[in-house]
Structure formats: structure tokens, C-alpha cells
Design a protein around this motif. Sequence first.
Motif, PDB file in Angstrom:
ATOM      1  N   SER A 144      26.185  -8.122  -2.086  1.00 53.19           N
ATOM      2  CA  SER A 144      26.107  -9.452  -1.486  1.00 53.19           C
ATOM      3  C   SER A 144      25.419 -10.452  -2.416  1.00 53.19           C
ATOM      4  O   SER A 144      25.272 -11.625  -2.061  1.00 53.19           O
ATOM      5  CB  SER A 144      25.377  -9.384  -0.138  1.00 53.19           C
ATOM      6  N   GLY A 145      24.994 -10.004  -3.598  1.00 51.91           N
ATOM      7  CA  GLY A 145      24.421 -10.928  -4.578  1.00 51.91           C
ATOM      8  C   GLY A 145      22.933 -11.196  -4.401  1.00 51.91           C
ATOM      9  O   GLY A 145      22.439 -12.243  -4.808  1.00 51.91           O
TER      10      GLY A 145
ATOM     11  N   LEU B 224      22.551 -12.637   3.002  1.00 51.86           N
ATOM     12  CA  LEU B 224      23.752 -12.875   2.206  1.00 51.86           C
ATOM     13  C   LEU B 224      24.860 -11.928   2.662  1.00 51.86           C
ATOM     14  O   LEU B 224      24.593 -10.849   3.178  1.00 51.86           O
ATOM     15  CB  LEU B 224      23.451 -12.653   0.724  1.00 51.86           C
ATOM     16  N   HIS B 225      26.096 -12.332   2.448  1.00 46.45           N
ATOM     17  CA  HIS B 225      27.229 -11.497   2.829  1.00 46.45           C
ATOM     18  C   HIS B 225      28.063 -11.135   1.615  1.00 46.45           C
ATOM     19  O   HIS B 225      28.210 -11.948   0.697  1.00 46.45           O
ATOM     20  CB  HIS B 225      28.113 -12.231   3.842  1.00 46.45           C
ATOM     21  N   ALA B 226      28.591  -9.934   1.641  1.00 39.97           N
ATOM     22  CA  ALA B 226      29.578  -9.543   0.648  1.00 39.97           C
ATOM     23  C   ALA B 226      30.958  -9.760   1.284  1.00 39.97           C
ATOM     24  O   ALA B 226      31.076 -10.428   2.306  1.00 39.97           O
ATOM     25  CB  ALA B 226      29.378  -8.076   0.260  1.00 39.97           C
ATOM     26  N   ILE B 227      32.003  -9.215   0.652  1.00 38.20           N
ATOM     27  CA  ILE B 227      33.350  -9.295   1.217  1.00 38.20           C
ATOM     28  C   ILE B 227      33.798  -7.875   1.539  1.00 38.20           C
ATOM     29  O   ILE B 227      33.694  -6.979   0.694  1.00 38.20           O
ATOM     30  CB  ILE B 227      34.321  -9.963   0.219  1.00 38.20           C
ATOM     31  N   CYS B 228      34.273  -7.663   2.747  1.00 39.44           N
ATOM     32  CA  CYS B 228      34.707  -6.326   3.173  1.00 39.44           C
ATOM     33  C   CYS B 228      35.854  -5.853   2.287  1.00 39.44           C
ATOM     34  O   CYS B 228      36.869  -6.549   2.156  1.00 39.44           O
ATOM     35  CB  CYS B 228      35.131  -6.342   4.638  1.00 39.44           C
TER      36      CYS B 228
ATOM     37  N   VAL C   1      37.888  -3.540   2.846  1.00 43.02           N
ATOM     38  CA  VAL C   1      39.042  -3.102   3.628  1.00 43.02           C
ATOM     39  C   VAL C   1      39.857  -4.289   4.142  1.00 43.02           C
ATOM     40  O   VAL C   1      41.063  -4.344   3.973  1.00 43.02           O
ATOM     41  CB  VAL C   1      38.604  -2.208   4.817  1.00 43.02           C
ATOM     42  N   CYS C   2      39.168  -5.268   4.774  1.00 38.25           N
ATOM     43  CA  CYS C   2      39.908  -6.333   5.467  1.00 38.25           C
ATOM     44  C   CYS C   2      39.661  -7.743   4.919  1.00 38.25           C
ATOM     45  O   CYS C   2      40.353  -8.683   5.315  1.00 38.25           O
ATOM     46  CB  CYS C   2      39.604  -6.299   6.960  1.00 38.25           C
ATOM     47  N   GLY C   3      38.667  -7.898   4.035  1.00 44.40           N
ATOM     48  CA  GLY C   3      38.440  -9.211   3.447  1.00 44.40           C
ATOM     49  C   GLY C   3      37.559 -10.148   4.265  1.00 44.40           C
ATOM     50  O   GLY C   3      37.303 -11.275   3.865  1.00 44.40           O
ATOM     51  N   GLU C   4      37.091  -9.701   5.429  1.00 46.09           N
ATOM     52  CA  GLU C   4      36.164 -10.502   6.242  1.00 46.09           C
ATOM     53  C   GLU C   4      34.760 -10.437   5.611  1.00 46.09           C
ATOM     54  O   GLU C   4      34.493  -9.580   4.772  1.00 46.09           O
ATOM     55  CB  GLU C   4      36.107  -9.930   7.667  1.00 46.09           C
ATOM     56  N   PRO C   5      33.830 -11.333   6.049  1.00 48.45           N
ATOM     57  CA  PRO C   5      32.460 -11.227   5.537  1.00 48.45           C
ATOM     58  C   PRO C   5      31.857  -9.859   5.873  1.00 48.45           C
ATOM     59  O   PRO C   5      31.995  -9.376   6.992  1.00 48.45           O
ATOM     60  CB  PRO C   5      31.725 -12.347   6.293  1.00 48.45           C
ATOM     61  N   ALA C   6      31.225  -9.240   4.872  1.00 49.34           N
ATOM     62  CA  ALA C   6      30.684  -7.888   5.042  1.00 49.34           C
ATOM     63  C   ALA C   6      29.165  -7.944   5.198  1.00 49.34           C
ATOM     64  O   ALA C   6      28.483  -8.640   4.462  1.00 49.34           O
ATOM     65  CB  ALA C   6      31.055  -7.019   3.843  1.00 49.34           C
TER      66      ALA C   6
ATOM     67  N   SER D 191      21.392  -8.082 -12.209  1.00 49.63           N
ATOM     68  CA  SER D 191      22.418  -8.175 -11.173  1.00 49.63           C
ATOM     69  C   SER D 191      23.683  -7.536 -11.726  1.00 49.63           C
ATOM     70  O   SER D 191      23.768  -7.221 -12.907  1.00 49.63           O
ATOM     71  CB  SER D 191      22.665  -9.634 -10.791  1.00 49.63           C
ATOM     72  N   HIS D 192      24.663  -7.352 -10.868  1.00 48.41           N
ATOM     73  CA  HIS D 192      25.872  -6.652 -11.302  1.00 48.41           C
ATOM     74  C   HIS D 192      26.641  -7.435 -12.362  1.00 48.41           C
ATOM     75  O   HIS D 192      27.479  -6.880 -13.055  1.00 48.41           O
ATOM     76  CB  HIS D 192      26.762  -6.331 -10.101  1.00 48.41           C
TER      77      HIS D 192
END
Length: 195
Positions: free
Chosen positions: A19-20, A144-148, A150-155, A57-58
Motif C-alpha cells: 500500500s506504499g 493507505l490502500h493497495a490494489i486487490c 484478484v479484482c482490482g478494487e481497493p485492497a 520502499s519497493h
Amino acid sequence: MHAITRSGWIEVISGSMFSGKTEELIRRLRRAEIADQEVAVFKPSIDDRYGETTIGSHDGRQWEATLIDPEADVLEQAQTALNGEEVVAIDEGNFFEGDLVTLCESLADDGRRVIVSGLDRTFRGEPFDPIPQLLAAAEYVDKLHAICTVCGEPATRTQRLIEGEPAHVDDPTILVGAEESYEARCRQCHTVRRD
Ligand SMILES: [Zn+2]
């Protein structure tokens, strides 16, 4: 974002893996550095992904860091390492025990700006101590949110995979010899085996 004040405070940057969080921590440190503020960075000694004296960070950005043993007296170690820095950053705060809250409160009480990044949930989706307690103690909180994947929704969750399969709820946190990986997932796509 922040009021003009001479007292210290605590900021927490939490969220799932990818999620950064560390990237955001480094962004805040860079801005402090540009303002000529002295900065100290701590990280737990169990995490050596980017060498012993940097946080990264990554995307490859790095910052010098002092290692702290989370099993020993963290307050004493931090006080020994500090030289009057106004800003103290702690990366991977979830690897510290309850002493993290005491440490951050103490540093903020002394007038410092304290910035902590850490996972707010375990791979099981449960609160990852001591971050929930620190969220309660903090003046400022960002999730903070990452991106799922599997489905691309907020993770908001971290999916643990062992040999490609969702981890079991009873799996130990560290599995020697197993090939494991992690993905960001949303609430719907996050899976914990319980059979
Ligand atoms: Zn999803």
C-alpha cells in the motif's frame, strides 16, 4: 495538514502490504529534510530485506536507519541513538511489541514529531498488535490502500500464500522451508483457510 505547534505528536501510516507505507514515510522524511529538520530513523532488527542500516520502499528509495532489537528495551535503545533530532521515524512498527506505544508517547511528550509505518492487520485479517493501540494514541492516522490482485478494487488486507495456496489460520507466522508469498487483497477476495 498539521497545526503549527511546539508540542510533539504521533503520526501513523498503516495499511496492507503493497500500500506504499514506507514510500509515504520516506516522502515525509524528505520534506522534513528539505526544511532542515534533523531526522532519525529506526527499524526492527528482524527485518534485513534492504541491509542493516537502511529502510527502503519497493521502488528502491533508501534511507539510513538505526536497528532496534524489538525483544530488548526499545526506549533505552532509542534514547541511546538519539541526538536531539526533531523528527523520529519508525518503519515496520508492527514488529515491535507493546513497548512501541510507550516509546512513541515518550518521544512525542519530549516535543518530537513521531512517524510510524506498519501493517494494521495480520495475514489472518486480525489486528496486528501493537498498531491498533498506536492508532488510538496517535494524533494523525492514515490508512493507505493497495490494489486487490484478484479484482482490482481497493485492497485493505494482506493475502498470505503458501505453495500458491491460501495460508491456514493456524499456520505459524514464519514457516521454515516453505515457499510463501503475499498479495494485496480486498475484503471479498481475502481468504484464510479454516478447515
Ligand atoms: Zn478483490
